[in-house]
Scaffold this active site. Structure first.
Site, PDB file in Angstrom:
ATOM      1  N   PRO A 182     111.408   0.186 -88.763  1.00  0.00           N
ATOM      2  CA  PRO A 182     110.982   1.343 -87.957  1.00  0.00           C
ATOM      3  C   PRO A 182     109.569   1.149 -87.432  1.00  0.00           C
ATOM      4  O   PRO A 182     108.733   0.508 -88.077  1.00  0.00           O
ATOM      5  CB  PRO A 182     111.040   2.508 -88.952  1.00  0.00           C
ATOM      6  N   ARG A 183     109.298   1.728 -86.272  1.00  0.00           N
ATOM      7  CA  ARG A 183     107.994   1.574 -85.636  1.00  0.00           C
ATOM      8  C   ARG A 183     106.889   2.290 -86.412  1.00  0.00           C
ATOM      9  O   ARG A 183     105.779   1.775 -86.538  1.00  0.00           O
ATOM     10  CB  ARG A 183     108.053   2.135 -84.198  1.00  0.00           C
ATOM     11  N   GLU A 185      97.493  -1.828 -80.627  1.00  0.00           N
ATOM     12  CA  GLU A 185      96.285  -2.173 -79.885  1.00  0.00           C
ATOM     13  C   GLU A 185      95.331  -3.005 -80.742  1.00  0.00           C
ATOM     14  O   GLU A 185      94.651  -3.892 -80.229  1.00  0.00           O
ATOM     15  CB  GLU A 185      95.583  -0.905 -79.393  1.00  0.00           C
ATOM     16  N   MET A 199     103.623  -2.472 -93.716  1.00  0.00           N
ATOM     17  CA  MET A 199     102.880  -2.598 -92.462  1.00  0.00           C
ATOM     18  C   MET A 199     102.452  -4.042 -92.238  1.00  0.00           C
ATOM     19  O   MET A 199     102.109  -4.758 -93.181  1.00  0.00           O
ATOM     20  CB  MET A 199     101.648  -1.685 -92.475  1.00  0.00           C
ATOM     21  N   GLY A 200     102.470  -4.478 -90.988  1.00  0.00           N
ATOM     22  CA  GLY A 200     101.939  -5.790 -90.625  1.00  0.00           C
ATOM     23  C   GLY A 200     102.844  -6.967 -90.910  1.00  0.00           C
ATOM     24  O   GLY A 200     102.382  -8.118 -90.907  1.00  0.00           O
ATOM     25  N   GLU A 201     104.136  -6.718 -91.173  1.00  0.00           N
ATOM     26  CA  GLU A 201     105.039  -7.820 -91.504  1.00  0.00           C
ATOM     27  C   GLU A 201     106.094  -8.094 -90.438  1.00  0.00           C
ATOM     28  O   GLU A 201     106.952  -8.956 -90.635  1.00  0.00           O
ATOM     29  CB  GLU A 201     105.746  -7.541 -92.833  1.00  0.00           C
ATOM     30  N   LEU A 219     107.474 -10.323 -76.475  1.00  0.00           N
ATOM     31  CA  LEU A 219     106.870 -11.651 -76.610  1.00  0.00           C
ATOM     32  C   LEU A 219     106.787 -12.103 -78.059  1.00  0.00           C
ATOM     33  O   LEU A 219     106.800 -13.300 -78.346  1.00  0.00           O
ATOM     34  CB  LEU A 219     105.470 -11.644 -75.996  1.00  0.00           C
ATOM     35  N   GLU A 220     106.696 -11.145 -78.987  1.00  0.00           N
ATOM     36  CA  GLU A 220     106.546 -11.503 -80.400  1.00  0.00           C
ATOM     37  C   GLU A 220     107.736 -12.316 -80.914  1.00  0.00           C
ATOM     38  O   GLU A 220     107.550 -13.397 -81.472  1.00  0.00           O
ATOM     39  CB  GLU A 220     106.315 -10.239 -81.221  1.00  0.00           C
TER      40      GLU A 220
END
Length: 422
Positions: free
Chosen positions: A267-268, A61, A307-309, A335-336
């Site tokens: 992994p999420r 989000e 994270m964030g990659e 979409l990513e």
């Protein structure tokens, strides 16, 4: 019903505190933010009153809200912006995306005393909640203070709607406190109306995921591309428990055909990084973790434990599997990878993004397969052996992405009157 909800929440507070402390053993940020969960905030963090409060539950989000917040900063440079999250990973992403240009704080537990402290601290002119977060006491207190409440990029799954309909009278009363619902699509709009939201309060703005600036110049992405230049790469992104084993077995099968093939497994949730590392080890595949920054030129698997990659990984892939779809999780954002014209493979559980997947599958821009290693390996092999076909599929998806842009502008236009109201 709200009274019962509040009593239950009060009774749960000691256990929630223990849970946060338990989580804090692995991630100290859970314990650090505990006071804010009860509505106690540091005075030095206090934003200028009459700004905007944006609530984004977690990393996904926050990423979704990023383009919206940057648009706010551009058009209203003197507007105080506060971003609240529920998780430390969301907080980390907020700091990474915005630094000190906004105020970050944790949303408190949804009990009256904490909510009152929270609103007294922020003193917002308008509150925007991203997607599906519904908090009974927060919504009620906003209505009492006549603070406009807008649900942006609003989405309701069939499962959530079914659950809420059990308390339709309560939900209908609660939704009277909502000023505007900016729905992603007609399906979500109809579901909100079934819960008692007046039609005049609903505006279909589209999905702002289409407007997110997925592709940005990034030195780390270019470096990763150079490191992967001599190898075919496929990415399994945002995976959940129950999916990794299928993916690893499919990769072992693919290596027989493509010995140099690299799997980037992401992994999420970061809580699963260590568990997935153990699964890779047990599979017999060689691997390197992204966090280690070690050379992975000879590894079968690169474990994305940072994270964030995820977007960087999608940017180097020839084929992408989007996780959360082999299990009844509902899937994640396709979409990513499509922003990089990557052909997308998904499992059958995509109810979180039903309309997007429906459009993509109708135009042949995504391949939906059964949840087993053979189907996955076969589809990855098909596209690796037929790069022209893979590029064609990816191009179709990118075209759909481009055609559906514009939701952010509609959302911004809808919210502007509440920002300019004195």
């Amino acid at each position: 019903m709200r009274r019962l909800y509040t009593i239950i929440f009060y009774l749960a507070l000691p256990f929630l505190a223990l849970f946060m402390c338990w989580k804090g053993r692995k991630d100290p940020n859970y314990a650090k933010g505990l006071k804010e969960r009860y509505g106690f905030y540091h005075k030095e963090k206090k934003p200028t009153p009459q700004g905007i409060l944006v609530h984004a539950a977690s990393v996904g989000e926050v990423m979704l809200a990023t383009s919206f917040i940057k648009a706010l900063q551009k058009h209203y440079p003197h507007l105080a912006i506060t971003l609240s999250t529920m998780t430390p990973t969301g907080a980390q992403q907020a700091r990474q995306n915005f630094g000190a240009s906004i105020t970050h704080c944790y949303l408190p537990f949804d009990v009256p005393f904490a909510v009152r402290r929270f609103l007294a601290f922020i003193q917002p002119q308008v509150v925007v909640v991203i997607e599906t977060e519904i908090w009974a006491n927060l919504f009620t207190h906003l209505a009492k203070k006549n603070i406009p409440l807008i649900i942006a990029n609003a989405r309701l799954s069939a499962r959530s709607t079914k659950g809420y309909l059990r308390f339709q009278k309560t939900m209908s009363k609660l939704f009277k406190s909502v000023t505007l619902v900016c729905a992603q699509d007609k399906i979500s709009a109809e579901r909100y109306m079934s819960l008692g939201v007046e039609e005049k309060k609903i505006l279909i703005t589209g999905n702002i995921k289409f407007d997110h600036n997925f592709v940005e110049k990034d030195e780390n992405m270019e470096k990763l591309r150079r490191e992967c230049a001599q190898r075919p790469v496929w990415v399994a992104g945002s995976t959940h428990a129950g999916e990794d084993e299928i993916i690893l077995q499919a990769h072992k099968k693919l290596l027989q055909k493509f010995p140099q093939l690299l799997l980037i497994l992401v992994p999420r949730h970061k809580e699963r990084f260590a568990l997935v590392a153990e699964e890779i080890k047990a599979s017999g595949l060689s691997f390197v973790t992204r966090r280690s920054q070690e050379d992975f030129s000879q590894a079968n698997v690169l474990l994305g434990d940072t994270m964030g990659e995820l977007m960087r990984f999608y940017g180097v892939a020839q084929v992408v599997f989007v996780g959360g779809s082999f299990i009844a999780r509902g899937g994640h954002n396709p979409l990513e990878p499509l922003a990089f014209k990557c052909p997308v493979i998904s499992g059958e559980h995509v109810f979180n993004f039903a309309e997007i997947y429906q459009q993509l599958s109708q135009d042949g821009a995504v391949k939906i397969i059964p949840a087993n290693k053979d189907s996955l390996a076969t589809q990855v092999q098909t596209w690796l052996e037929n790069p022209a076909k893979a590029q064609s599929v990816g191009a179709k998806g990118f075209e759909i992405l481009q055609q559906n842009r514009g939701a952010l502008a509609k959302l911004f236009t809808a919210i502007q009157p509440y920002l300019e109201k004195k």
